[in-house]
Design an enzyme around this catalytic site. Structure first.
Site, PDB file in Angstrom:
ATOM      1  N   ASP A   1       0.895  -1.385   0.055  1.00  0.00           N
ATOM      2  CA  ASP A   1      -0.032  -0.002  -0.112  1.00  0.00           C
ATOM      3  C   ASP A   1       0.892   1.219  -0.102  1.00  0.00           C
ATOM      4  O   ASP A   1       0.318   2.222  -0.242  1.00  0.00           O
ATOM      5  CB  ASP A   1      -1.012   0.104   1.159  1.00  0.00           C
ATOM      6  CG  ASP A   1      -2.193  -0.970   0.932  1.00  0.00           C
ATOM      7  OD1 ASP A   1      -2.214  -1.247   0.037  1.00  0.00           O
ATOM      8  OD2 ASP A   1      -2.658  -1.290   2.054  1.00  0.00           O
ATOM      9  N   ARG A  11      -6.102  -2.936 -21.811  1.00  0.00           N
ATOM     10  CA  ARG A  11      -6.004  -2.033 -23.143  1.00  0.00           C
ATOM     11  C   ARG A  11      -6.161  -2.672 -24.328  1.00  0.00           C
ATOM     12  O   ARG A  11      -6.688  -2.186 -25.068  1.00  0.00           O
ATOM     13  CB  ARG A  11      -4.717  -1.334 -22.936  1.00  0.00           C
ATOM     14  CG  ARG A  11      -4.572  -0.151 -24.227  1.00  0.00           C
ATOM     15  CD  ARG A  11      -3.066   0.819 -23.767  1.00  0.00           C
ATOM     16  NE  ARG A  11      -3.115   1.406 -22.879  1.00  0.00           N
ATOM     17  CZ  ARG A  11      -3.756   2.922 -23.073  1.00  0.00           C
ATOM     18  NH1 ARG A  11      -4.055   3.145 -24.095  1.00  0.00           N
ATOM     19  NH2 ARG A  11      -3.601   3.743 -22.129  1.00  0.00           N
TER      20      ARG A  11
HETATM   21  O1  F6P Z   1      -1.735  -5.512   2.068  1.00  0.00           O
HETATM   22  C1  F6P Z   1      -2.496  -4.430   2.170  1.00  0.00           C
HETATM   23  C2  F6P Z   1      -3.934  -4.904   1.380  1.00  0.00           C
HETATM   24  O2  F6P Z   1      -3.678  -5.100   0.255  1.00  0.00           O
HETATM   25  C3  F6P Z   1      -4.892  -3.659   1.349  1.00  0.00           C
HETATM   26  O3  F6P Z   1      -4.850  -2.875   0.228  1.00  0.00           O
HETATM   27  C4  F6P Z   1      -6.394  -4.526   1.117  1.00  0.00           C
HETATM   28  O4  F6P Z   1      -7.361  -3.768   1.464  1.00  0.00           O
HETATM   29  C5  F6P Z   1      -6.018  -5.640   2.339  1.00  0.00           C
HETATM   30  O5  F6P Z   1      -4.738  -5.788   2.168  1.00  0.00           O
HETATM   31  C6  F6P Z   1      -6.891  -7.012   1.739  1.00  0.00           C
HETATM   32  O6  F6P Z   1      -5.937  -7.767   2.545  1.00  0.00           O
HETATM   33  P1  F6P Z   1      -6.711  -9.338   2.785  1.00  0.00           P
HETATM   34  O7  F6P Z   1      -7.533  -9.738   1.858  1.00  0.00           O
HETATM   35  O8  F6P Z   1      -5.472 -10.286   3.125  1.00  0.00           O
HETATM   36  O9  F6P Z   1      -7.267  -9.095   4.235  1.00  0.00           O
END
Ligand code: F6P
Length: 327
Positions: A132, A159
């Site tokens: 992130d 695309r």
């Molecule tokens: O690693 C961060 C992240 O990818 C976020 O952007 C996302 O919302 C979340 O983890 C989802 O993670 P999980 O599905 O493993 O709980």
């Protein structure tokens, strides 16, 4: 005065990210280099509570530099949020003689680490590992660049279909609270528009961008949507646009966990190597409750509290550029 560190534990926690293995390797090898014992803690804080702790050596981390995921596995532990859970974790650490911890992860990982240090006085150093890129105190987090490259590769493929069928694509990318992946991948893939959690642009803005695209005879229309945007769910956004442009064929693609997998790229391997070494050296130099990062090409230390309570700021210049270039 804090005691010199003789034995270091390392864990990965939260969402996996490409380059976490490279960071584990750097921690294990630098601990070995400085003649310290090093233990791998499996499945994050949950494994710490369950005593899933095994000694590692320099050879335990061979051939993982280029591997995605995390060999130590990861979890989001509910029990570590409780005082009882953290006490069990502390007792397990003591039973192995571990007197310093390297925590590879994101916001939640560091929140837990900060509380653990305050309660039990075990020195902790955080290494930013999350796709992130939302941590204050580092220009980049480990995994962000690889994940963004994966997104760009996927959008390039979409695309082709968008162009061949004159279609509009909404591409949802990760970023629960932050638009770093969305913004960077939108610019790198030439998207028509990007919808970010940091903005509260109304639906009218998207409609007017699409109208401009039609007027300017754009044959493909790619809109990158960060999952945590304030406008709404990606399918809902697409539905509103279908009502406005009934003749425009539109599709939704959710890239999901594809973005977290795969081999780390060169940037992430280097960053992970730098930060893994920096974390061990910080512990050995008596530092604690801090996150290592790289700011303006220099390794830096930021208090965990500061890293988690401040927000990494999006490059708004990139947003301006994306608007100019999507004409
Ligand atoms: O690693 C961060 C992240 O990818 C976020 O952007 C996302 O919302 C979340 O983890 C989802 O993670 P999980 O599905 O493993 O709980």
């Amino acid at each position: 005065m804090t005691q010199p560190i003789k034995s270091i534990g390392v864990l990965t926690s939260g969402g996996d990210a490409p380059g976490m293995n490279a960071a584990i390797r750097a921690v294990v090898r630098s601990a070995a280099f400085y003649d310290k014992k090093v233990f791998g803690i499996y499945e994050g804080y949950e494994g710490l509570i369950q005593n899933q702790i095994h000694e590692l050596n320099a050879r335990s981390v061979k051939t993982i530099l280029n591997r995605g995921g995390t060999i130590l596995k990861s979890s989001r532990s509910e029990e570590f949020r409780t005082k009882e859970g953290r006490k069990k974790a502390y007792d397990n650490l003591k039973s192995h003689g571990i007197d310093g911890l390297v925590l590879i992860g994101g916001n939640g990982t560091f929140t837990g680490g900060h509380i653990f240090w305050e309660e039990f006085g075990i020195p902790v150093i955080g290494v930013p590992g999350t796709i992130d890129n939302d941590l204050f105190g580092t220009d980049y987090t480990i995994g962000f660049d690889s994940a963004t490259n994966t997104v760009v590769e996927c959008i390039d493929k979409l695309r082709d279909t968008a162009e061949s069928h004159n279609r509009l694509f909404f591409i949802e990318v990760m970023g629960r609270d932050s638009g770093f992946i969305a913004l960077r991948s939108a610019v790198a893939s030439g998207a028509l528009d990007v919808i970010l959690p940091e903005e509260s642009a109304p639906m009218e803005d998207l409609i007017s961008e699409l109208k401009k695209g039609v007027e300017n005879q754009k044959t493909n229309k790619l809109v990158v949507v960060a999952e945590g945007n304030k406008l709404g769910d990606t399918f809902w956004i697409a539905e509103q646009i279908r009502k406005e442009f009934p003749k425009m064929e539109s599709k939704v693609t959710i890239l999901g966990h594809l973005q977290r997998g795969g081999s780390p790229n060169c940037h992430d391997r280097i960053l992970a190597s730098q930060l893994g070494v920096a974390a061990v050296e910080a512990l050995l130099n008596g530092k604690t409750d801090m996150m290592v990062g790289v700011e303006n090409n220099v390794v830096s230390l930021t208090f965990l509290q500061k890293a988690i309570s401040n927000k990494a700021v999006l490059n708004t210049e990139l947003l301006r550029i994306s608007k100019i270039l999507s004409i």
